[in-house]
Design a protein around this motif. Structure first.
Motif, PDB file in Angstrom:
ATOM      1  N   GLY A  31       3.789 -80.676  42.112  1.00 30.74           N
ATOM      2  CA  GLY A  31       3.899 -79.659  41.070  1.00 30.74           C
ATOM      3  C   GLY A  31       2.573 -79.091  40.616  1.00 30.74           C
ATOM      4  N   ILE A  32       1.490 -79.491  41.250  1.00 28.72           N
ATOM      5  CA  ILE A  32       0.164 -78.979  40.878  1.00 28.72           C
ATOM      6  C   ILE A  32      -0.075 -77.671  41.621  1.00 28.72           C
ATOM      7  N   TYR A  33      -0.332 -76.628  40.871  1.00 29.20           N
ATOM      8  CA  TYR A  33      -0.388 -75.286  41.437  1.00 29.20           C
ATOM      9  C   TYR A  33      -1.749 -74.929  42.003  1.00 29.20           C
ATOM     10  N   ASP A  34      -1.734 -74.258  43.151  1.00 28.84           N
ATOM     11  CA  ASP A  34      -2.906 -73.539  43.634  1.00 28.84           C
ATOM     12  C   ASP A  34      -2.414 -72.261  44.288  1.00 28.84           C
ATOM     13  N   PHE A  35      -3.305 -71.291  44.461  1.00 26.12           N
ATOM     14  CA  PHE A  35      -2.906 -69.957  44.897  1.00 26.12           C
ATOM     15  C   PHE A  35      -2.244 -69.927  46.269  1.00 26.12           C
ATOM     16  N   SER A  36      -2.520 -70.900  47.116  1.00 19.92           N
ATOM     17  CA  SER A  36      -1.916 -70.898  48.451  1.00 19.92           C
ATOM     18  C   SER A  36      -0.398 -71.045  48.386  1.00 19.92           C
ATOM     19  N   LEU A  37       0.113 -71.662  47.336  1.00 18.17           N
ATOM     20  CA  LEU A  37       1.554 -71.909  47.222  1.00 18.17           C
ATOM     21  C   LEU A  37       2.355 -70.626  47.037  1.00 18.17           C
ATOM     22  N   ILE A  38       1.730 -69.626  46.418  1.00 19.71           N
ATOM     23  CA  ILE A  38       2.471 -68.400  46.110  1.00 19.71           C
ATOM     24  C   ILE A  38       2.844 -67.635  47.380  1.00 19.71           C
ATOM     25  N   LYS A  39       2.190 -67.957  48.491  1.00 19.98           N
ATOM     26  CA  LYS A  39       2.496 -67.303  49.763  1.00 19.98           C
ATOM     27  C   LYS A  39       3.895 -67.655  50.263  1.00 19.98           C
ATOM     28  N   ASN A  40       4.487 -68.706  49.687  1.00 15.85           N
ATOM     29  CA  ASN A  40       5.854 -69.079  50.058  1.00 15.85           C
ATOM     30  C   ASN A  40       6.894 -68.100  49.519  1.00 15.85           C
ATOM     31  N   ILE A  41       6.474 -67.248  48.599  1.00 13.07           N
ATOM     32  CA  ILE A  41       7.385 -66.250  48.031  1.00 13.07           C
ATOM     33  C   ILE A  41       6.846 -64.878  48.403  1.00 13.07           C
ATOM     34  N   LYS A  42       7.504 -64.244  49.363  1.00  8.88           N
ATOM     35  CA  LYS A  42       7.037 -62.978  49.912  1.00  8.88           C
ATOM     36  C   LYS A  42       7.394 -61.804  49.008  1.00  8.88           C
ATOM     37  N   THR A  52      -0.395 -76.684  35.019  1.00  5.00           N
ATOM     38  CA  THR A  52      -1.304 -76.008  35.953  1.00  5.00           C
ATOM     39  C   THR A  52      -1.035 -74.520  36.132  1.00  5.00           C
ATOM     40  N   THR A  53       0.080 -74.026  35.560  1.00  3.97           N
ATOM     41  CA  THR A  53       0.332 -72.578  35.617  1.00  3.97           C
ATOM     42  C   THR A  53       0.084 -71.919  34.260  1.00  3.97           C
ATOM     43  N   SER A  54      -0.583 -72.604  33.374  1.00  3.44           N
ATOM     44  CA  SER A  54      -0.969 -71.991  32.103  1.00  3.44           C
ATOM     45  C   SER A  54      -1.932 -70.845  32.402  1.00  3.44           C
ATOM     46  N   PHE A  55      -1.954 -69.850  31.529  1.00  3.20           N
ATOM     47  CA  PHE A  55      -2.816 -68.692  31.771  1.00  3.20           C
ATOM     48  C   PHE A  55      -4.280 -69.119  31.877  1.00  3.20           C
ATOM     49  N   LYS A  56      -4.677 -70.035  31.037  1.00  2.00           N
ATOM     50  CA  LYS A  56      -6.068 -70.501  31.038  1.00  2.00           C
ATOM     51  C   LYS A  56      -6.435 -71.111  32.382  1.00  2.00           C
ATOM     52  N   ASN A  57      -5.525 -71.898  32.947  1.00  2.00           N
ATOM     53  CA  ASN A  57      -5.823 -72.532  34.228  1.00  2.00           C
ATOM     54  C   ASN A  57      -5.803 -71.513  35.375  1.00  2.00           C
ATOM     55  N   MET A  58      -4.871 -70.547  35.313  1.00  2.00           N
ATOM     56  CA  MET A  58      -4.808 -69.514  36.345  1.00  2.00           C
ATOM     57  C   MET A  58      -6.071 -68.648  36.316  1.00  2.00           C
ATOM     58  N   GLN A  59      -6.539 -68.359  35.130  1.00  2.00           N
ATOM     59  CA  GLN A  59      -7.761 -67.575  34.975  1.00  2.00           C
ATOM     60  C   GLN A  59      -8.958 -68.334  35.556  1.00  2.00           C
ATOM     61  N   LYS A  60      -8.966 -69.635  35.327  1.00  2.00           N
ATOM     62  CA  LYS A  60     -10.025 -70.496  35.852  1.00  2.00           C
ATOM     63  C   LYS A  60      -9.989 -70.523  37.381  1.00  2.00           C
ATOM     64  N   LEU A  61      -8.791 -70.640  37.947  1.00  2.82           N
ATOM     65  CA  LEU A  61      -8.633 -70.646  39.402  1.00  2.82           C
ATOM     66  C   LEU A  61      -9.127 -69.342  40.028  1.00  2.82           C
ATOM     67  N   PRO A  67     -10.128 -58.221  37.539  1.00  4.10           N
ATOM     68  CA  PRO A  67      -9.496 -59.543  37.450  1.00  4.10           C
ATOM     69  C   PRO A  67      -8.002 -59.420  37.177  1.00  4.10           C
ATOM     70  N   PHE A  68      -7.197 -60.188  37.910  1.00  7.46           N
ATOM     71  CA  PHE A  68      -5.754 -60.155  37.712  1.00  7.46           C
ATOM     72  C   PHE A  68      -5.395 -60.836  36.401  1.00  7.46           C
TER      73      PHE A  68
END
Length: 273
Positions: A29-40, A208-217, A237-238
């Motif tokens: 359940g720990i998020y990183d940007f590579s995971l979002i590629k599973n949703i096209k 790990t999907t909090s806005f603060k953490n996503m901004q950090k990533l 910046p997104f």
């Protein structure tokens, strides 16, 4: 079969995809940007090019939406697709999708007064220009968003068939646990399966999907979906303001009135007015 994650641009679709990707496509359940590629994303130019379709021919692209979906629809598997398109021509000539391909939709909506400020920064337009864009409706020749209100209303068709879940961006931010649990329950309901919640994994998703953490990533690794300022050509910046984006502080009174007049009915329905 597809579950659509539909929304008008800059309304929280990326956050929704990130949460689902972290829960469904990771072990912990720990998020990183590579995971979002599973949703096209759909429509996507590469898919149509592979099919030999000229994506510059808009009519030809639209005519092949269903054919494109059929080309990668795994009937025995639930797949998720992101779209900013409105649901047009359903069950008529050249529909966006159909029940042979679609299982349901999760529609995420955001206060249009905050969409304006977020979208204008992303596109490099003024708030006034973006307001007109949202009211008049448009498309880029490939994804047809229509206007903000029509985009929202169009996907309600699935509500009649109990295949529709409406989610507010504000609830994802302010009540992430409850809202995400509702999303998971909806998915398991329409897939006719039972949700056995992994609480540790669920907690990691929320953290790990909090806005603060996503901004950090994004600062550390960059994000492929970051926008390009149309006037300067520079990356934007997104994850810019997120929850700190407050139309009360950033919009002129004239623009606020313009938005509220154009979308009065929908904003009242959604509790934004």
């Amino acid at each position: 079969m597809f579950v659509w994650l539909a929304s008008y641009p800059k309304s929280g679709n990326t956050l929704l995809r990130s949460m689902l990707a972290a829960y469904l496509f990771s072990k912990n359940g720990i998020y990183d940007f590579s995971l979002i590629k599973n949703i096209k994303q759909f429509p996507h130019g590469g898919l149509f090019i592979k099919m030999g379709i000229d994506i510059k021919d808009h009519n030809e692209t639209i005519k092949n939406y269903i054919k494109a979906q059929e080309s990668f629809n795994k009937k025995d598997t639930v797949q998720f697709l992101k779209t900013h398109s409105y649901l047009f021509n359903f069950n008529k000539a050249n529909p966006f999708t159909d029940f042979n391909n679609t299982l349901g939709v999760i529609y995420i909506v955001r206060d249009p007064r905050n969409v304006v400020t977020s979208f204008s920064k992303y596109r490099g337009l003024t708030n006034d220009e973006m307001t007109d864009f949202m009211i008049k409706g448009s498309g880029d020749g490939f994804t047809w968003t229509n206007n903000w209100a029509s985009n929202f209303h169009s996907w309600k068709l699935f509500k009649e068939h109990e295949r529709y879940l409406l989610i507010k961006y504000e609830d994802l931010i302010n009540k992430p646990e409850l809202t995400f649990l509702n999303i998971l329950n909806f998915i398991y309901k329409i897939t006719k399966s039972k949700l056995v919640l992994d609480k540790k994994k669920f907690g990691n998703v929320i953290k790990t999907t909090s806005f603060k953490n996503m901004q950090k990533l994004e600062k550390e690794k960059g994000f492929s979906e970051a926008g390009i300022n149309e006037r300067t050509g520079k990356k934007v910046p997104f994850f810019y303001l997120g929850p700190k984006n407050d139309w009360r502080q950033s919009l002129d009174t004239a623009i606020i009135k313009k938005i509220e007049k154009a979308f009065k009915k929908e904003m009242e329905e959604l509790g934004y007015l």
